[in-house]
Design a protein around this motif. Structure first.
Motif, PDB file in Angstrom:
ATOM      1  N   THR A   1       0.671  -1.064  -0.184  1.00  0.00           N
ATOM      2  CA  THR A   1       0.078  -0.245  -0.046  1.00  0.00           C
ATOM      3  C   THR A   1       0.861   1.205   0.023  1.00  0.00           C
TER       4      THR A   1
ATOM      5  N   ARG B   1      -4.932   1.445 -12.330  1.00  0.00           N
ATOM      6  CA  ARG B   1      -4.461   1.736 -10.892  1.00  0.00           C
ATOM      7  C   ARG B   1      -5.142   3.059 -10.379  1.00  0.00           C
TER       8      ARG B   1
ATOM      9  N   THR C   1      -8.219   3.485 -10.375  1.00  0.00           N
ATOM     10  CA  THR C   1      -9.653   3.049  -9.792  1.00  0.00           C
ATOM     11  C   THR C   1      -9.342   2.859  -8.199  1.00  0.00           C
ATOM     12  N   TRP C   2      -7.797   2.781  -7.952  1.00  0.00           N
ATOM     13  CA  TRP C   2      -7.738   2.381  -6.492  1.00  0.00           C
ATOM     14  C   TRP C   2      -7.878   3.938  -5.641  1.00  0.00           C
ATOM     15  N   ASP C   3      -8.503   3.613  -4.500  1.00  0.00           N
ATOM     16  CA  ASP C   3      -8.822   4.691  -3.803  1.00  0.00           C
ATOM     17  C   ASP C   3      -7.788   4.633  -2.671  1.00  0.00           C
TER      18      ASP C   3
ATOM     19  N   ILE D   1      -4.537  -1.834  -0.204  1.00  0.00           N
ATOM     20  CA  ILE D   1      -4.476  -2.102  -1.700  1.00  0.00           C
ATOM     21  C   ILE D   1      -4.876  -3.500  -1.789  1.00  0.00           C
TER      22      ILE D   1
ATOM     23  N   TRP E   1      -8.465  -4.411  -3.363  1.00  0.00           N
ATOM     24  CA  TRP E   1      -8.641  -4.028  -4.889  1.00  0.00           C
ATOM     25  C   TRP E   1      -7.574  -5.016  -5.770  1.00  0.00           C
TER      26      TRP E   1
ATOM     27  N   ARG F   1     -14.928   0.463  -9.419  1.00  0.00           N
ATOM     28  CA  ARG F   1     -13.778   0.273  -8.533  1.00  0.00           C
ATOM     29  C   ARG F   1     -13.689  -1.083  -8.037  1.00  0.00           C
TER      30      ARG F   1
END
Lengths: 188, 211
Positions: free
Chosen positions: A11, A69, A71-73, A78, A81, B81
């Motif tokens: 992460t 990537r 779309t990863w918050d 991590i 996701w 997402r």
């Protein structure tokens, strides 16, 4: 490394990568790849696909991780996701190869035991896909991947601006992902 | 190509980072703005908007469409997402649906039976079913383009959600023009327009949102 520390490490690396840290990004991808390989091998065995398919799957998953990537918050860990990306991509790949079936949501973090080693990290298929790219994209991909050149060197060599090389590289990666998607292998 | 070579390739492209949330926000703002200008430039706002604004039916219609659009749009933020559940927001859609059903029930209770048909048909049902999709086009195009950066598990479903959001945004804009105020009208013709856009979104999504 235990699972929690690894997830924290991944992460952190990916957060830095999203802020533009190329080293952290490279470290993340390099560290994730063996886990992806184990997952891919396990799936291939389950669905009766040859182990040599696994490396193609690894490369396709890596491309998906790269292109998606955004779309990863970054405020979330991590792990979930990554697991979801891998799962969706595995379903996609296996379905394309004519193998129906459900793929469980593999926890990438939990894949620890080394099951078997694939010595097929050099993939002919990927090579053929690169051949299908248009000239400037193909040359850029070759220069950076095979010859290990940087963006600046590549720009000088091909007499292009660095910006143009960056744009072409990004398009080339998108095109590669699309080629993977359209590459139906009936013979397997 | 060796996997290590691919990793070098990806690292060289590390500087290009599109964030899905920003792309969606941009698409939403531009899409709604374009459709608003389209509304003003063609049929315009309702001529007596100020004088009727405080009547219960108009308030209900505008409130309902805005609530529906807000929840459907919030759902789009989740759908592309991986690893994030959209389920809660999907269930939230039942809230405006319940509000609408309550509105219909009250309308049926306060209206005499022989006025039901006229209110249900309204004055411009066909135009409503035509113009809500028209006002949805810009938001749909924008959201669809933004979602191409997304990674939905089910491309068709993601397209349908984008269509639902676009349709509800279109209906929320149309409500400022529409002279038909009965919940009976909204529950039929508005929903029909929204459903059409949702279907279009599904078909587009299946083609455009694969990754």
């Amino acid at each position: 490394m235990d699972r929690q520390r690894r997830e924290q490490q991944w992460t952190d690396w990916m957060r830095n990568a999203m802020d533009g840290d190329v080293q952290a990004y490279h470290r993340f991808l390099t560290d994730v790849t063996p886990q992806l390989r184990l997952l891919a091998l396990r799936r291939c065995r389950e669905f009766g696909a040859p182990a040599s398919d696994a490396e193609d799957i690894v490369q396709e998953v890596l491309l998906a991780v790269h292109l998606k990537r955004g779309t990863w918050d970054v405020s979330r860990p991590i792990g979930p996701w990554l697991s979801a990306i891998v799962r969706n991509k595995l379903i996609d790949v296996l379905r394309r190869r004519g193998r129906q079936g459900s793929v469980p949501l593999d926890d990438v973090m939990e894949t620890l035991a080394a099951e078997e080693k694939a010595d097929t990290t050099d993939r002919l298929d990927a090579e053929q896909l690169v051949d299908q790219l248009k000239p400037p994209q193909r040359d850029i991909v070759r220069a950076i991947s095979l010859e290990g050149a940087g963006v600046r060197e590549t720009a000088q060599k091909l007499n292009m601006s660095e910006g143009a090389v960056r744009v072409a590289l990004h398009r080339a990666l998108k095109a590669l992902a699309a080629l993977y998607r359209s590459d139906v292998r009936e013979d397997r | 190509m060796k996997t290590d070579d691919l990793i070098s390739l990806l690292s060289a492209d590390a500087s290009v980072r599109q964030r899905l949330g920003r792309a969606l926000a941009l698409a939403l703002v531009i899409g709604v703005l374009v459709s608003f200008i389209l509304l003003i430039g063609t049929v315009g706002l309702r001529h007596n908007l100020v004088s009727v604004f405080e009547t219960a039916r108009v308030l209900f219609k505008i409130g309902f469409t805005l609530l529906l659009a807000a929840i459907a749009t919030a759902l789009v933020w989740r759908i592309g997402r991986p690893g994030v559940s959209a389920r809660l927001r999907a269930w939230l859609l039942l809230l405006p649906l319940g509000v609408l059903m309550a509105g219909v029930a009250v309308e049926l209770a306060v209206l005499p039976r022989d006025a039901w048909m006229a209110k249900w048909e309204g004055a411009h049902a066909a135009f409503c079913v035509f113009f809500i999709p028209v006002l949805s086009l810009a938001p749909l195009g924008g959201l669809m383009a933004a979602l191409r950066d997304g990674a939905p598990a089910n491309p068709g479903l993601a397209g349908a959600v984008a269509g639902l959001a676009a349709g509800t945004l279109g209906s929320a804009l149309y409500a400022w023009h529409c002279p038909d105020d009965s919940p009976l009208f909204v529950a039929t013709w508005y929903l029909l327009g929204i459903l059409i856009v949702t279907g279009v979104g599904y078909l587009c999504g299946r083609r455009l949102l694969r990754w």
